[in-house]
Scaffold this motif. Structure first.
Motif, PDB file in Angstrom:
ATOM      1  N   ASP A   1       0.821  -1.219   0.000  1.00 42.64           N
ATOM      2  CA  ASP A   1       0.000   0.000   0.000  1.00 42.64           C
ATOM      3  C   ASP A   1       0.853   1.267   0.000  1.00 42.64           C
ATOM      4  OD1 ASP A   1      -2.270  -1.524   0.011  1.00 42.64           O
ATOM      5  OD2 ASP A   1      -2.636  -1.349   2.168  1.00 42.64           O
ATOM      6  N   ALA A   2       2.108   1.154   0.452  1.00 41.27           N
ATOM      7  CA  ALA A   2       2.983   2.324   0.549  1.00 41.27           C
ATOM      8  C   ALA A   2       3.814   2.558  -0.713  1.00 41.27           C
ATOM      9  CB  ALA A   2       3.912   2.173   1.748  1.00 41.27           C
ATOM     10  N   VAL A   3       3.573   1.777  -1.769  1.00 40.15           N
ATOM     11  CA  VAL A   3       4.371   1.890  -2.998  1.00 40.15           C
ATOM     12  C   VAL A   3       3.662   2.779  -4.012  1.00 40.15           C
ATOM     13  CG1 VAL A   3       5.432   0.640  -4.908  1.00 40.15           C
ATOM     14  CG2 VAL A   3       5.375  -0.379  -2.622  1.00 40.15           C
TER      15      VAL A   3
ATOM     16  N   GLY B   1      -0.989   1.529 -10.650  1.00 41.75           N
ATOM     17  CA  GLY B   1      -1.115   1.895 -12.051  1.00 41.75           C
ATOM     18  C   GLY B   1      -0.415   0.956 -13.013  1.00 41.75           C
ATOM     19  N   THR B   2       0.261  -0.050 -12.496  1.00 47.27           N
ATOM     20  CA  THR B   2       0.973  -0.985 -13.376  1.00 47.27           C
ATOM     21  C   THR B   2       0.040  -2.018 -13.991  1.00 47.27           C
ATOM     22  OG1 THR B   2       1.477  -2.522 -11.562  1.00 47.27           O
ATOM     23  CG2 THR B   2       3.081  -0.750 -12.000  1.00 47.27           C
TER      24      THR B   2
ATOM     25  N   LEU C   1       8.532  -1.868  -6.033  1.00 43.72           N
ATOM     26  CA  LEU C   1       7.964  -1.605  -7.351  1.00 43.72           C
ATOM     27  C   LEU C   1       8.813  -2.239  -8.445  1.00 43.72           C
ATOM     28  CD1 LEU C   1       5.898  -0.187  -9.174  1.00 43.72           C
ATOM     29  CD2 LEU C   1       7.348   1.874  -9.068  1.00 43.72           C
ATOM     30  N   ALA C   2      10.127  -2.040  -8.387  1.00 50.73           N
ATOM     31  CA  ALA C   2      11.019  -2.602  -9.406  1.00 50.73           C
ATOM     32  C   ALA C   2      11.007  -4.121  -9.379  1.00 50.73           C
ATOM     33  CB  ALA C   2      12.441  -2.078  -9.189  1.00 50.73           C
ATOM     34  N   ALA C   3      10.944  -4.698  -8.177  1.00 46.63           N
ATOM     35  CA  ALA C   3      10.924  -6.153  -8.056  1.00 46.63           C
ATOM     36  C   ALA C   3       9.652  -6.735  -8.658  1.00 46.63           C
ATOM     37  CB  ALA C   3      11.052  -6.552  -6.588  1.00 46.63           C
ATOM     38  N   VAL C   4       8.512  -6.118  -8.374  1.00 46.12           N
ATOM     39  CA  VAL C   4       7.235  -6.593  -8.914  1.00 46.12           C
ATOM     40  C   VAL C   4       7.223  -6.458 -10.440  1.00 46.12           C
ATOM     41  CG1 VAL C   4       4.760  -6.080  -9.045  1.00 46.12           C
ATOM     42  CG2 VAL C   4       5.907  -6.188  -6.809  1.00 46.12           C
ATOM     43  N   GLN C   5       7.696  -5.340 -10.949  1.00 43.62           N
ATOM     44  CA  GLN C   5       7.723  -5.142 -12.405  1.00 43.62           C
ATOM     45  C   GLN C   5       8.618  -6.172 -13.090  1.00 43.62           C
ATOM     46  OE1 GLN C   5       8.924  -1.013 -12.109  1.00 43.62           O
ATOM     47  NE2 GLN C   5       6.911  -0.292 -12.828  1.00 43.62           N
TER      48      GLN C   5
ATOM     49  N   GLU D   1      12.350   3.029 -16.951  1.00 41.08           N
ATOM     50  CA  GLU D   1      10.957   3.454 -16.979  1.00 41.08           C
ATOM     51  C   GLU D   1      10.017   2.300 -16.626  1.00 41.08           C
ATOM     52  OE1 GLU D   1      10.672   5.261 -20.919  1.00 41.08           O
ATOM     53  OE2 GLU D   1      10.912   7.239 -19.996  1.00 41.08           O
ATOM     54  N   GLY D   2      10.431   1.540 -15.617  1.00 44.61           N
ATOM     55  CA  GLY D   2       9.595   0.459 -15.124  1.00 44.61           C
ATOM     56  C   GLY D   2       9.666  -0.835 -15.908  1.00 44.61           C
ATOM     57  N   VAL D   3      10.532  -0.898 -16.902  1.00 45.01           N
ATOM     58  CA  VAL D   3      10.657  -2.104 -17.726  1.00 45.01           C
ATOM     59  C   VAL D   3      12.040  -2.713 -17.519  1.00 45.01           C
ATOM     60  CG1 VAL D   3      10.620  -3.039 -20.069  1.00 45.01           C
ATOM     61  CG2 VAL D   3       9.083  -1.161 -19.448  1.00 45.01           C
ATOM     62  N   PRO D   4      12.119  -4.003 -17.156  1.00 45.08           N
ATOM     63  CA  PRO D   4      13.430  -4.631 -16.998  1.00 45.08           C
ATOM     64  C   PRO D   4      14.128  -4.807 -18.341  1.00 45.08           C
ATOM     65  CG  PRO D   4      11.691  -6.255 -16.701  1.00 45.08           C
ATOM     66  CD  PRO D   4      11.019  -4.924 -16.810  1.00 45.08           C
TER      67      PRO D   4
END
Length: 282
Positions: free
Chosen positions: A38-40, A45-46, A134-138, A188-191
């Motif tokens: 919840d704090a991310v 929006g992903t 966020l980066a880990a989930v993406q 930009e959120g993409v690995p």
């Protein structure tokens, strides 16, 4: 409107650590995975569905083999169901290099498992936990991360579990892969994976694990007479010797190591933290 992009789902497992700490003064792991998620900012929006699992609430230094084998079994069962694209483990950074490698040894599914944490707890300015989650989930949700085993993602860098090390006590850029470099970065959120691991990975059968042998680690020091080496080996099932340079030990160590190696497995490594051990030098 249908975009043609398949919906992604990631299972997140919380183990505790700095990333989940709260309190005044001496903080302790207190936040649930739901509170972390919840704090991310921006995670909602992903379009990635998050499944949360509060598995442990322990500092990284307090995790043990039983915790990790239980986690590996739980992740394996969840991935086998086939309805999640990957998994994320949040934990304390003190032992990420050990835990991620252990998970990698047991991980055989194609979906990625991403380990992350934080160097600054949520009560501090510039807390890095939300960005790392966020980066880990993406990364876990992205198809390019498949078939790479367990990865470690912090500071928008992607590292292979087999190579990564914590190299600084407090820096947010502490995680490095000295012998290999990062596999890639988040852009930009993409690995974006710039390097590839060998196709063949060494793995172990998790179902065959029924004990946890005691392995001693001895670091060779200047003027060492080998007394600690002998004492430790009497209580160990195996021994790792972190030697000078490319694997050098004092001359007095040779008969002691020969005696110990006749009883238990002995592995000679370098205490430098990077570079190979050599067998044909003096």
């Amino acid at each position: 409107m249908h975009t043609g992009v398949p919906h992604r789902r990631v299972a997140v497992y919380g183990m505790g650590g700095t990333i989940a700490m709260a309190g005044a003064g001496g903080v302790v792991p207190a936040l649930s995975v739901s509170q972390l998620i919840d704090a991310v900012p921006g995670l909602g929006g992903t379009g990635i569905d998050i499944e949360v699992n509060d598995f442990r609430r322990l500092p990284g230094a307090s995790l043990g083999f039983a915790d990790l084998t239980a986690l590996a079994a739980e992740i394996e069962k969840r991935l086998e169901a086939g309805d999640v694209d990957g998994a994320v483990v949040t934990q304390g950074t003190d032992t990420i290099e050990e835990t991620s490698y252990l998970l990698d040894l047991f991980h055989t599914a194609p979906q990625p498992v991403i380990v992350t944490g934080a160097m600054r707890n949520p009560t501090l300015a510039g807390a890095d936990g939300p960005a790392n989650v966020l980066a880990a989930v993406q990364t876990a949700a992205h198809p390019d991360a498949r078939n790479h085993g367990v990865l470690v993602v912090l500071g928008d860098e992607i590292h292979a579990a087999r190579h990564v090390r914590k190299t600084h006590a407090t820096s947010c850029s502490t995680f490095q892969s000295p012998n290999a470099g990062p596999l890639g970065h988040l852009v930009e959120g993409v690995p974006k994976l710039l390097n590839r691991l060998p196709a063949a990975r060494f793995t172990l059968d998790l179902a065959a694990v029924n004990s946890h042998p005691r392995v001693g680690l001895v670091t060779v020091t200047f003027g060492d007479d080998g007394a600690f080496l002998r004492d430790m080996s009497e209580r160990a099932d195996g021994l790792v010797v972190a030697a000078f340079g490319v694997g050098h030990v004092p001359e007095g160590f040779v008969p002691i190591l020969s005696e110990i190696a006749a009883r238990i497995p002995v592995v000679l490594a370098s205490r430098t933290g990077s570079g190979p051990g050599l067998s044909s030098t003096y």
